[in-house]
Design a protein around this motif. Structure first.
Motif, mmCIF file in Angstrom:
data_model
loop_
_atom_site.group_PDB
_atom_site.id
_atom_site.type_symbol
_atom_site.label_atom_id
_atom_site.label_comp_id
_atom_site.label_asym_id
_atom_site.label_seq_id
_atom_site.Cartn_x
_atom_site.Cartn_y
_atom_site.Cartn_z
ATOM 1 N N SER A 190 55.565 91.034 25.237
ATOM 2 C CA SER A 190 56.455 89.857 24.660
ATOM 3 C C SER A 190 57.543 90.631 23.884
ATOM 4 O O SER A 190 57.511 91.765 23.336
ATOM 5 N N ARG A 191 58.503 89.813 23.416
ATOM 6 C CA ARG A 191 59.577 90.488 22.534
ATOM 7 C C ARG A 191 59.121 90.709 21.345
ATOM 8 O O ARG A 191 59.563 91.620 20.654
ATOM 9 N N ILE A 215 50.496 89.775 30.796
ATOM 10 C CA ILE A 215 51.693 89.228 30.937
ATOM 11 C C ILE A 215 51.634 87.655 30.981
ATOM 12 O O ILE A 215 51.393 87.052 32.111
ATOM 13 N N ASP A 219 56.361 84.860 29.331
ATOM 14 C CA ASP A 219 57.043 86.129 29.149
ATOM 15 C C ASP A 219 57.465 86.882 30.585
ATOM 16 O O ASP A 219 57.894 87.897 30.266
ATOM 17 N N TYR A 222 61.127 88.049 30.838
ATOM 18 C CA TYR A 222 61.184 89.085 29.819
ATOM 19 C C TYR A 222 60.882 90.535 30.326
ATOM 20 O O TYR A 222 61.485 91.507 30.369
#
Length: 352
Positions: A190-191, A215, A219, A222
């Motif tokens: 994740s960011r 994941i 996400d 991303y």
């Protein structure tokens, strides 16, 4: 004193877990893992524990399951109905418990407010700096809460905080390792978790990086657009989600674990799991990191990529045995369980 006084007698405790993952989770799932460790230690301390969790959970406590399988694995489209059925079951059995310990954030608040005289506490496991959260906890200001770090409390200074109880891991679950020639990143893509930073650190140091991460659907974009192209680096190996045994092996063989977060992390289980294996943690200064890592002893707290790259070069200066000892002193599950028993008794005696 009324017969509800806890004195020193064993307690009848309900643990109410989220239903997204089993207890313990098969792979990723920090909250459910903590509920498992806590439940098992409470049983070991002689308390009568009832665990409300998914039917594929494993526990020495009495298990009451509102659904047969963890909701994420069963791909249940709407997770709310099973949770509200669970809450109804909890309150039907309320006379069986001295205290109910919720781990489901605020989902139970409307029911609990209207349930009459019960003794309960809620541990908040997630981030609190989100839209409308302050307003919600202001509305339910009577709810007794436990934080998992002092940093977690920052957005809600006026909530009814009863205690801070840092997470703990069962010491026998992991053992000290000798380390190796690679770096590790464990958790979620994740960011906020910044796996891109971990890859940049590995590339700059020339060390291999093993990424063991889940994941989520949220996400996936991303990962596809920003992280997957970076996995072409010859230094990077993507392992996906791994189970507890594989995670311990990964930690024991790592030179250091990277925790390059970019958000106010409420705790960070990965850090203490790495410490249980004697592995140094290189963590960015955010959230609870300064409360968990003893800088220069169990790892290094860094402010930027250059600082992190330098810290990787210094990881070998730290004693893996000393890291394991500090874990045992600060982050064992039995310490966590005893802390919670103190909270339970305080609330029960106050209600007597």
């Amino acid at each position: 004193m009324s017969d509800r006084s806890s004195l020193r007698r064993p307690l009848r405790i309900a643990q109410v877990a989220p239903l997204y993952e089993s207890v313990p989770p098969e792979r990723y799932g920090g909250t459910e893992r903590i509920v498992s460790y806590l439940t098992e230690e409470l049983v070991g301390l002689g308390h009568e524990v009832t665990l409300f969790a998914s039917g594929d959970s494993r526990s020495s406590a009495r298990l009451i399951a509102p659904c047969a399988r963890a909701l994420r694995l069963a791909k249940v489209p709407d997770p709310l109905p099973p949770h509200y059925l669970m809450f109804e079951d909890v309150y039907r059995r309320i006379d069986d418990f001295d205290i109910v310990h919720f781990h489901v954030d605020y989902l139970h608040f409307p029911i609990t407010r209207r349930a009459g005289s019960i003794t309960h506490v809620t541990t908040l496991h997630g981030r609190l700096d989100l839209p409308h959260v302050c307003e919600l906890y202001r509305e339910y200001r009577e709810m007794p809460l436990v934080s998992i770090s002092e940093a977690q409390r920052t957005p809600l200074p006026d909530a009814r905080w009863i205690a801070t109880v840092p997470h703990g891991v069962r010491p026998g679950l992991h053992r000290e390792g000798a380390g190796g020639d690679y770096l590790a990143f464990v958790g979620r893509i994740s960011r906020d978790k910044r796996p891109d930073r971990a890859i940049k650190i590995a590339d700059a140091t020339g060390l291999r990086l093993k990424i063991a991460a889940k994941i989520d659907a949220a996400d996936a974009s991303y990962f596809k657009h920003e992280i997957e192209p970076m996995l072409k680096s010859p230094n990077v190996e993507f392992l996906g989600e791994i189970d507890e045994a594989a995670k311990g092996e990964l930690f024991r063989g790592a030179r250091a674990v990277l925790f390059p977060i970019d958000w106010p992390e409420p705790f960070g289980m990965v850090m203490i799991e790495a410490m249980a294996c004697g592995t140094p943690v290189i963590a960015f200064r955010n959230g609870a990191v300064p409360e968990v890592i003893d800088d220069g002893v169990t790892g290094f707290i860094v402010n930027d990529l250059d600082h992190a790259i330098t810290a990787v070069g210094r990881a070998g200066e730290l004693s893996r045995h000393a890291i394991r000892e500090r874990f045992e002193a600060r982050f064992s599950a039995v310490r966590m369980a005893n802390d919670y028993v103190d909270v339970y008794r305080k609330l029960i005696d106050h209600a007597a």
